[in-house]
Design a protein around this motif. Structure first.
Motif, short mmCIF file in Angstrom:
data_model
loop_
_atom_site.label_atom_id
_atom_site.label_comp_id
_atom_site.label_asym_id
_atom_site.label_seq_id
_atom_site.Cartn_x
_atom_site.Cartn_y
_atom_site.Cartn_z
N SER A 107 0.83 -1.21 0.00
CA SER A 107 0.00 0.00 0.00
C SER A 107 0.86 1.26 0.00
CB SER A 107 -0.89 0.00 1.25
OG SER A 107 -0.07 0.20 2.38
N LEU A 108 0.18 2.41 -0.09
CA LEU A 108 0.88 3.69 -0.03
C LEU A 108 1.64 3.82 1.28
CD1 LEU A 108 -1.86 6.03 -1.50
CD2 LEU A 108 0.44 5.68 -2.44
N ALA A 109 0.99 3.39 2.38
CA ALA A 109 1.65 3.46 3.68
C ALA A 109 2.92 2.62 3.66
CB ALA A 109 0.71 2.97 4.78
N GLY A 110 2.83 1.43 3.06
CA GLY A 110 3.99 0.56 2.95
C GLY A 110 5.10 1.22 2.15
N ARG A 111 4.72 1.87 1.05
CA ARG A 111 5.73 2.52 0.20
C ARG A 111 6.41 3.67 0.95
NH1 ARG A 111 2.75 2.41 -5.68
NH2 ARG A 111 2.11 0.23 -5.48
N ILE A 112 5.57 4.44 1.68
CA ILE A 112 6.16 5.55 2.46
C ILE A 112 7.12 4.97 3.50
CG2 ILE A 112 5.66 7.47 4.02
CD1 ILE A 112 2.88 7.67 2.69
N GLY A 113 6.68 3.89 4.14
CA GLY A 113 7.51 3.25 5.16
C GLY A 113 8.84 2.81 4.59
N HIS A 114 8.80 2.15 3.41
CA HIS A 114 10.05 1.70 2.78
C HIS A 114 10.92 2.90 2.38
CE1 HIS A 114 9.67 -2.60 2.61
NE2 HIS A 114 8.38 -2.46 2.34
N PHE A 115 10.25 3.96 1.94
CA PHE A 115 10.97 5.15 1.46
C PHE A 115 11.75 5.81 2.60
CE2 PHE A 115 11.07 9.76 0.54
CZ PHE A 115 11.80 9.71 -0.65
N ILE A 116 11.13 5.90 3.78
CA ILE A 116 11.84 6.60 4.86
C ILE A 116 12.70 5.65 5.69
CG2 ILE A 116 10.16 8.48 5.11
CD1 ILE A 116 9.02 7.03 7.54
N GLN A 117 12.67 4.36 5.35
CA GLN A 117 13.40 3.40 6.17
C GLN A 117 14.90 3.73 6.30
OE1 GLN A 117 15.35 0.24 5.57
NE2 GLN A 117 15.24 -0.09 7.79
N PRO A 118 15.56 4.15 5.19
CA PRO A 118 16.99 4.48 5.33
C PRO A 118 17.24 5.57 6.37
CG PRO A 118 16.35 4.39 3.02
CD PRO A 118 15.10 4.27 3.80
N VAL A 119 16.28 6.49 6.51
CA VAL A 119 16.46 7.58 7.48
C VAL A 119 16.40 7.02 8.90
CG1 VAL A 119 15.57 9.81 8.23
CG2 VAL A 119 15.29 9.11 5.85
N LEU A 120 15.57 6.00 9.11
CA LEU A 120 15.40 5.48 10.46
C LEU A 120 16.33 4.29 10.75
CD1 LEU A 120 11.52 5.74 10.87
CD2 LEU A 120 13.29 7.36 11.51
N GLN A 121 17.07 3.86 9.72
CA GLN A 121 18.04 2.78 9.91
C GLN A 121 19.01 3.07 11.06
OE1 GLN A 121 18.98 0.52 6.63
NE2 GLN A 121 19.46 -0.89 8.29
N PRO A 122 19.58 4.29 11.11
CA PRO A 122 20.59 4.56 12.15
C PRO A 122 20.03 4.44 13.57
CG PRO A 122 20.67 6.24 10.45
CD PRO A 122 19.47 5.43 10.18
N ILE A 123 18.71 4.51 13.75
CA ILE A 123 18.19 4.35 15.10
C ILE A 123 17.68 2.93 15.31
CG2 ILE A 123 17.65 6.81 15.35
CD1 ILE A 123 14.72 6.18 14.95
#
Lengths: 624, 107
Positions: free
Chosen positions: A497-513
């Motif tokens: 879904s769109l939510a899933g795509r947004i989640g995957h998109f921002i995942q690199p940003v949240l990887q460091p935490i």
């Protein structure tokens, strides 16, 4: 309502705070009142109607209490502008009813002299007249009426005494078509205020004989309640009881609401073919309405206590006791109640900041209110703690999970104090508003009045929060549903879904935490409301009904996440702006997008920093 | 911010006026009559101008001739204070009470 025989008239109630003005308003209008906001400001507009025996419809406006027409707060601006007929789209009132506490006339007489300059026809309602009589206070009503040039009615609003008389007097003025004179009011200078005080004092001396048996009860109670140590101890005990009640009294009702909406969802899902419409009804609409209603019991219990203590006269004392403690962080003593409410939910907390006169103090309080640990965080905290914190005793008596929970609450409170300290320096360069507050005499709360106000607060919460939370829930449902999973998909549908795509998109940003993609995907629906994250984690890990069986989800999480990741997620949830409804309410209360944006920015920054530090330190201890 | 109680009153914005003391330095039990409500508070730092503070004080009933008695003080730095002002009770911070001068009754 049938056609009135006589033309209607507009009445405004004006008086000092604590004069029983709102009780008089309730006695006059009964249940025929509506609450809205004044255009462009967040001041509550309370209006009601009463039909006089002659058939005239009086629409009565309950204006915010004030000591002066020289407005100092948004509430007082409304009172001034309403009286002067300066409010957009509203004519000046036909008759002003000045409401006075008969036992405390000195300040209100000065206000009445200001009102006289405005030139509207006026009636003085001497309220709480029974208390004045009991104290042996003698008021020469004829003499006072002559001095002020207006009719006087004695009332006891809580007992509905004198109400018919007041209506008759107002009706008579309206019938006479008295027009008053053009306003000669302007902001008085210090000298003019002194002069008005002298005039008020002269009138008082000439017409009022001091009380033979003045109130000594308030003094005696204050000796205990305002005692530097005993007073604080009593305040904290009261808070503890209130807190307990908010959570324990509300629990059965909350469980009932939760179960009812769940059952309704199951019922509908069972009777309709599975498809988009059913999904919308069950996952969007019903769970959306449920997620609003589930907070109602807590809010009712909370406001029951607040209104009870307010009517008793204690709230001003609580502000007095807390002023210096909170003042160190740049918060006003009155910020105490809104912040307390925010432990249930930030939305009623932010709405309660209206009791703070000053704009800066109010904005600071609004900014930090979401840092208080609201009850929507509890399901998330409970889940993560049960997954990652071993159930061990510490120092023999304390349980480790309990200690972590306490630490999360403490982190919220301390960060709120820190943020308000910094905000005051950034936004207002440390300026501190004067703190002047009347300590009203103690009075027994009137049960009918308390009940009416609790219901009113509940209604306001449902309409204001409901109109914000529900659309957001529907948007989030849309994001988590569209587009659907392709044929033969293996991952949970939300992943496509769109939510899933947004989640995957921002995942690199949240990887460091330390967040994996499942977590970032679950965060998106979690923006609707914090506790939704639990269900969303259940969805991404393909565990149906995670709300009902958190144990299974906890086991799954413990298996998939490292301890460092779990702790980082907790730290994130202390600060993260995971509640779109809060921003909607802040936008509404501040009337600008600037403050919600500031809030979003600082909360995201704090959340990221806290989660980053937690994750790295935990990894350093080998928990990664 | 300094502790105004630790300082002798005379050092603040001129000498005490004709034996009157600032309300900001009064202690519970002190009672008297307000003799002056000024507009020259030392050290400003108020969110509002001093003459605005003066008008607010006046509107609250801190006016020359009013009887006043300090009833209570807070736990931290004895702030804020609660006073009886004629027939009503008012709470205020000591910093906002600097410009209220009272002539104490002999105890």
């Amino acid at each position: 309502m049938s056609e009135a025989a006589a033309p209607g008239a507009r009445i405004a109630l004006v008086g000092n705070p604590n004069s029983g003005k709102t009780a008089l308003f309730n006695a006059l209008t009964g249940s025929r009142q509506k609450v809205a906001n004044y255009a462009g400001v967040t001041v509550e507009r309370k209006e009601g109607v009463v039909v006089t025996p002659s058939g005239r419809t009086l629409s009565i406006l309950d204006l915010p209490g004030t000591y002066s027409l020289r407005a100092r707060s948004p509430d007082e601006v409304v009172t001034r502008d309403a009286v002067l007929g300066r409010l957009a789209g509203e004519a000046a009132p036909d008759v002003v009813v000045a409401v006075a506490d008969a036992t405390n006339l000195r300040l209100v007489l000065r206000l009445i002299l200001e009102l006289k300059a405005v030139g509207r026809p006026m009636v003085l309602a001497l309220n709480m007249y029974d208390i004045a009589q009991r104290q042996g206070l003698r008021i020469d009503l004829d003499g006072l009426g002559r001095e002020l040039g207006c009719p006087i009615v004695t009332t006891v609003a809580t007992r509905k005494r004198g109400i018919d008389d007041l209506i008759a007097q107002v009706d008579a003025i309206a019938a006479a078509g008295a027009l008053g004179h053009a306003s000669q009011w302007r902001e008085p200078s210090a000298g003019e205020i002194r002069e008005a005080h002298r005039e008020a004092q002269r009138i008082l001396k000439a017409t009022v004989r001091p009380a033979e048996r003045p109130d000594t009860f308030t003094g005696k109670v204050d000796a205990v309640l305002l005692h530097p140590l005993a007073g604080l101890a009593i305040l904290f005990v009261l808070l503890f009881v209130m807190f307990q009640a908010v959570f324990s009294w509300a629990k059965p009702a909350q469980d009932l609401i939760d179960a009812a909406f769940h059952a309704l969802g199951v019922l509908i899902a069972g009777h309709l073919p599975s498809g988009l419409i059913t999904s919308f009804l069950v996952d969007g609409l019903i769970s959306g309405v449920g997620s609003v209603l589930v907070f109602l019991p807590q809010i009712l219990v909370l406001f029951f206590f607040i209104i009870l203590l307010e009517d008793f006269g204690y709230m001003a004392r609580a502000a007095f006791l807390m002023d210096r403690i909170m003042g160190g962080a740049g918060l006003h003593g009155r910020a105490f109640i809104p912040l307390l409410s925010s432990f249930a939910c930030a939305i009623p907390g932010i709405m309660a900041t209206r009791v703070i006169d000053n704009k800066r103090d109010r904005l600071t309080t609004i900014l930090v209110a979401p840092l208080m640990t609201c009850s929507a965080r509890i399901p998330v905290y409970t889940l993560i703690i049960s997954a990652f914190i071993p159930s061990r005793q510490v120092l023999g008596v304390l349980s480790l999970p309990g200690l972590v929970m306490f630490g999360l609450y403490a982190a919220g409170i301390l960060s709120a104090l820190g943020v308000s300290f910094v905000a005051r320096r950034i936004f207002w360069r440390g300026a501190v508003e004067p703190f002047l507050m009347e300590l009203p005499t103690y009075k027994l709360p009137d049960p009918a009045n308390v009940a009416r106000n609790v219901i009113l607060r509940g209604r306001i919460f449902l309409t204001r929060a409901g109109t914000i939370i529900l659309p957001i829930m529907i948007v989030v449902w849309f994001l988590s549903t569209f587009p659907g999973a392709p044929v033969g998909a293996v991952d949970p549908a939300i992943n496509y879904s769109l939510a899933g795509r947004i989640g995957h998109f921002i995942q690199p940003v949240l990887q460091p935490i330390g967040f994996n993609w499942q977590m970032t995907v679950a965060l998106i629906p979690g923006f609707a409301a914090r506790e939704v994250a639990v269900a969303a984690l259940g969805t991404v890990y393909a565990i149906g009904n995670a709300d009902a069986s958190p144990g299974m989800l906890a086991t799954t999480l413990a298996h998939h996440w490292s301890i460092a990741t779990g702790l980082s997620f907790l730290a994130w949830y202390v600060f993260a702006p995971q509640c779109a409804s809060t921003f909607g309410v802040v936008k509404r209360e501040t009337n600008s997008w600037f403050w919600p944006m500031v809030m979003l920015a600082y909360m995201t920054a704090l959340a990221y920093a806290a989660a980053f530090a937690t994750y790295r330190i935990a990894c350093g201890f080998g928990l990664g | 911010m300094h502790d105004m109680l630790a300082e002798p009153i005379a050092s603040r914005a001129g000498p005490a006026r004709g034996g009157a003391v600032r309300l900001s330095a009064a202690r519970p039990g002190d009672r008297g009559v307000i003799v002056e409500v000024g507009a020259d508070a030392a050290g400003a730092g108020h969110g509002v101008a001093v003459d605005e503070l003066q008008r607010r004080l006046l509107e609250f009933g801190f006016v020359e001739g009013a009887e006043i008695e300090v009833l209570h003080e807070g736990a931290i730095r004895r702030d804020p204070i609660a006073v009886r002002l004629d027939d009503m009770r008012v709470a205020l911070r000591r910093r906002d009470a600097q410009d209220v001068w009272i002539q104490l009754d002999p105890r």
